[in-house]
Design a protein around this motif. Sequence first.
Motif, PDB file in Angstrom:
ATOM      1  N   THR A 283       0.831  -1.208   0.000  1.00 16.01           N
ATOM      2  CA  THR A 283       0.000   0.000   0.000  1.00 16.01           C
ATOM      3  C   THR A 283       0.860   1.251   0.000  1.00 16.01           C
ATOM      4  O   THR A 283       0.577   2.229  -0.714  1.00 16.01           O
ATOM      5  CB  THR A 283      -0.930   0.003   1.230  1.00 16.01           C
ATOM      6  OG1 THR A 283      -1.806  -1.123   1.155  1.00 16.01           O
ATOM      7  CG2 THR A 283      -1.757   1.277   1.296  1.00 16.01           C
ATOM      8  N   LEU A 284       1.924   1.232   0.781  1.00 10.26           N
ATOM      9  CA  LEU A 284       2.820   2.395   0.824  1.00 10.26           C
ATOM     10  C   LEU A 284       3.647   2.499  -0.452  1.00 10.26           C
ATOM     11  O   LEU A 284       3.923   3.611  -0.927  1.00 10.26           O
ATOM     12  CB  LEU A 284       3.720   2.312   2.051  1.00 10.26           C
ATOM     13  CG  LEU A 284       3.005   2.550   3.379  1.00 10.26           C
ATOM     14  CD1 LEU A 284       3.936   2.261   4.552  1.00 10.26           C
ATOM     15  CD2 LEU A 284       2.486   3.986   3.469  1.00 10.26           C
TER      16      LEU A 284
ATOM     17  N   GLU B  97       4.367  11.801   3.773  1.00  9.75           N
ATOM     18  CA  GLU B  97       3.181  12.314   4.467  1.00  9.75           C
ATOM     19  C   GLU B  97       2.363  11.181   5.075  1.00  9.75           C
ATOM     20  O   GLU B  97       1.757  11.337   6.144  1.00  9.75           O
ATOM     21  CB  GLU B  97       2.325  13.126   3.501  1.00  9.75           C
ATOM     22  CG  GLU B  97       2.951  14.433   3.047  1.00  9.75           C
ATOM     23  CD  GLU B  97       3.160  15.397   4.198  1.00  9.75           C
ATOM     24  OE1 GLU B  97       2.398  15.339   5.189  1.00  9.75           O
ATOM     25  OE2 GLU B  97       4.093  16.230   4.115  1.00  9.75           O
ATOM     26  N   ALA B  98       2.341  10.024   4.416  1.00  6.97           N
ATOM     27  CA  ALA B  98       1.556   8.898   4.925  1.00  6.97           C
ATOM     28  C   ALA B  98       2.323   8.075   5.953  1.00  6.97           C
ATOM     29  O   ALA B  98       1.729   7.537   6.897  1.00  6.97           O
ATOM     30  CB  ALA B  98       1.141   7.997   3.748  1.00  6.97           C
ATOM     31  N   TRP B  99       3.626   7.981   5.784  1.00  6.77           N
ATOM     32  CA  TRP B  99       4.433   7.039   6.554  1.00  6.77           C
ATOM     33  C   TRP B  99       4.933   7.600   7.881  1.00  6.77           C
ATOM     34  O   TRP B  99       4.946   6.901   8.902  1.00  6.77           O
ATOM     35  CB  TRP B  99       5.621   6.604   5.679  1.00  6.77           C
ATOM     36  CG  TRP B  99       6.518   5.571   6.266  1.00  6.77           C
ATOM     37  CD1 TRP B  99       6.218   4.261   6.524  1.00  6.77           C
ATOM     38  CD2 TRP B  99       7.890   5.752   6.649  1.00  6.77           C
ATOM     39  NE1 TRP B  99       7.326   3.611   7.044  1.00  6.77           N
ATOM     40  CE2 TRP B  99       8.357   4.511   7.119  1.00  6.77           C
ATOM     41  CE3 TRP B  99       8.770   6.841   6.617  1.00  6.77           C
ATOM     42  CZ2 TRP B  99       9.668   4.317   7.575  1.00  6.77           C
ATOM     43  CZ3 TRP B  99      10.068   6.664   7.060  1.00  6.77           C
ATOM     44  CH2 TRP B  99      10.503   5.415   7.545  1.00  6.77           C
TER      45      TRP B  99
ATOM     46  N   ARG C 205      10.655  14.737   6.692  1.00  5.65           N
ATOM     47  CA  ARG C 205      10.021  14.652   5.368  1.00  5.65           C
ATOM     48  C   ARG C 205      11.067  14.786   4.260  1.00  5.65           C
ATOM     49  O   ARG C 205      11.037  14.053   3.263  1.00  5.65           O
ATOM     50  CB  ARG C 205       8.966  15.755   5.211  1.00  5.65           C
ATOM     51  CG  ARG C 205       7.691  15.565   6.011  1.00  5.65           C
ATOM     52  CD  ARG C 205       6.615  16.517   5.513  1.00  5.65           C
ATOM     53  NE  ARG C 205       5.486  16.569   6.411  1.00  5.65           N
ATOM     54  CZ  ARG C 205       5.288  17.530   7.317  1.00  5.65           C
ATOM     55  NH1 ARG C 205       6.153  18.523   7.434  1.00  5.65           N
ATOM     56  NH2 ARG C 205       4.216  17.512   8.098  1.00  5.65           N
TER      57      ARG C 205
ATOM     58  N   ARG D  97       1.521   4.154  -2.851  1.00  3.52           N
ATOM     59  CA  ARG D  97       1.452   5.588  -2.576  1.00  3.52           C
ATOM     60  C   ARG D  97       2.662   6.305  -3.181  1.00  3.52           C
ATOM     61  O   ARG D  97       2.529   7.379  -3.780  1.00  3.52           O
ATOM     62  CB  ARG D  97       1.393   5.810  -1.065  1.00  3.52           C
ATOM     63  CG  ARG D  97       1.396   7.284  -0.632  1.00  3.52           C
ATOM     64  CD  ARG D  97       0.094   7.962  -0.993  1.00  3.52           C
ATOM     65  NE  ARG D  97      -1.020   7.383  -0.288  1.00  3.52           N
ATOM     66  CZ  ARG D  97      -1.501   7.832   0.874  1.00  3.52           C
ATOM     67  NH1 ARG D  97      -0.958   8.878   1.448  1.00  3.52           N
ATOM     68  NH2 ARG D  97      -2.536   7.248   1.441  1.00  3.52           N
TER      69      ARG D  97
ATOM     70  N   GLU E  95       7.356  12.259  -1.698  1.00  7.15           N
ATOM     71  CA  GLU E  95       6.769  13.255  -0.793  1.00  7.15           C
ATOM     72  C   GLU E  95       5.438  12.751  -0.241  1.00  7.15           C
ATOM     73  O   GLU E  95       5.151  12.909   0.957  1.00  7.15           O
ATOM     74  CB  GLU E  95       6.576  14.590  -1.518  1.00  7.15           C
ATOM     75  CG  GLU E  95       7.863  15.279  -1.936  1.00  7.15           C
ATOM     76  CD  GLU E  95       8.439  14.737  -3.242  1.00  7.15           C
ATOM     77  OE1 GLU E  95       7.799  13.838  -3.862  1.00  7.15           O
ATOM     78  OE2 GLU E  95       9.517  15.201  -3.633  1.00  7.15           O
ATOM     79  N   ALA E  96       4.631  12.128  -1.097  1.00  6.77           N
ATOM     80  CA  ALA E  96       3.357  11.575  -0.640  1.00  6.77           C
ATOM     81  C   ALA E  96       3.583  10.423   0.322  1.00  6.77           C
ATOM     82  O   ALA E  96       2.850  10.261   1.309  1.00  6.77           O
ATOM     83  CB  ALA E  96       2.524  11.112  -1.846  1.00  6.77           C
ATOM     84  N   LEU E  97       4.592   9.617   0.061  1.00 10.33           N
ATOM     85  CA  LEU E  97       4.920   8.539   0.988  1.00 10.33           C
ATOM     86  C   LEU E  97       5.304   9.094   2.348  1.00 10.33           C
ATOM     87  O   LEU E  97       4.849   8.590   3.386  1.00 10.33           O
ATOM     88  CB  LEU E  97       6.069   7.702   0.428  1.00 10.33           C
ATOM     89  CG  LEU E  97       6.631   6.660   1.394  1.00 10.33           C
ATOM     90  CD1 LEU E  97       5.600   5.575   1.676  1.00 10.33           C
ATOM     91  CD2 LEU E  97       7.916   6.054   0.846  1.00 10.33           C
TER      92      LEU E  97
ATOM     93  N   SER F 151      11.943  12.045   1.427  1.00  2.00           N
ATOM     94  CA  SER F 151      11.742  12.465   0.037  1.00  2.00           C
ATOM     95  C   SER F 151      13.029  12.387  -0.780  1.00  2.00           C
ATOM     96  O   SER F 151      12.981  12.275  -2.009  1.00  2.00           O
ATOM     97  CB  SER F 151      11.187  13.889  -0.003  1.00  2.00           C
ATOM     98  OG  SER F 151       9.931  13.956   0.657  1.00  2.00           O
TER      99      SER F 151
ATOM    100  N   PRO G   5       2.368   8.430  11.736  1.00  2.00           N
ATOM    101  CA  PRO G   5       1.999   7.371  12.674  1.00  2.00           C
ATOM    102  C   PRO G   5       3.168   6.842  13.496  1.00  2.00           C
ATOM    103  O   PRO G   5       2.954   6.176  14.523  1.00  2.00           O
ATOM    104  CB  PRO G   5       1.449   6.262  11.751  1.00  2.00           C
ATOM    105  CG  PRO G   5       1.071   6.947  10.495  1.00  2.00           C
ATOM    106  CD  PRO G   5       2.066   8.042  10.338  1.00  2.00           C
TER     107      PRO G   5
END
Length: 235
Positions: free
Chosen positions: A102-103, A117-119, A139, A106, A113-115, A143, A122
Motif C-alpha cells: 500500500t505504501l 506524508e503517509a508514513w 520529510r 502511494r 513526498e506523498a509517501l 523524500s 503514525p
Amino acid sequence: MPTLVLLCGLLCDAQVWEPVRTRLPSPDDVRILAFPGFRTIEAMAAQVLDSVPGPLVLIGHSMGGRVALEAVRQAGDRVVGLGLANTGIHPTAPGEAAGRQTLIDRARSGGMEALAEAWLPPMMGASAERVAALMPALRAMVSANTRESYEGQIAALLARPDAETPLRGYKAPLLLLAAEQDRWSPPAQHEAMRDLAPQGELHVLADAGHMLPVERPEAVAQLISDWFVRHWPGD
C-alpha cells in the motif's frame, strides 16, 4: 577499543543518528551507516563488516537492528557489543506484504513526498510541538530517497533472514531501547528479545515513538554512553 557504529533504518540516513552521535563522549570516533540502494539484509550486514575494521559495537535502529543481528550471524566474533532500538526479530507477519505494498503504491502514484506524508506521522510519539519541529527535516530525508531504493529496502525486509537465532546465541553486552508510544516496534517486542538474551539491558523511554533517536536524542545518547563506558572503559 571497539568502534561504535550506528546503523540506520528504512528510508533513514545519518540525520536520524546525528543528534545522538554529537552527544556521545567521542563523537569523531563514531560511525553512522545507512543503506540506500540495497536489496537484502545480508548485503547490508556484509557492507557494515567490510566498511569498519576490527571489533565492533553495532547499534541498529529499526531495520538497522536486523542488519546488526545479521552481522552477528556473519561474523559474531567481531561484534563485541550489540544495541537494538525500535526493532524486532519476528518473521514476516501475515498481511505485512500487503500493508507495505500500500505504501509502495502511494510512492508510485504520488512520489516520495506523498509517501513521507503517509508514513511518518503514525511513527511519531513525542509531543505535538516536538513532532512539528522534527517533521520538516524528516520529510526531506524520506523524500530524498529514490522510489527504487525504497522498494529495494522493502524487498529486503520482506525476505529478511532469521534474526532470532543470532540473538538467542549472543552472549556479549546487549542494549535494548524501546519507546512507550512506538506502535511499529512496541516495548513488548524488546521484552521478548530480552527473554532470549537475558544479559540484555532494556530501557523503555516515554514521550517517543518509532523515531526514538531523533525524538529523545539526549536520553538515547546518555544511555548509550553509560552502557558503552561501563563495558569498554578504555584507558
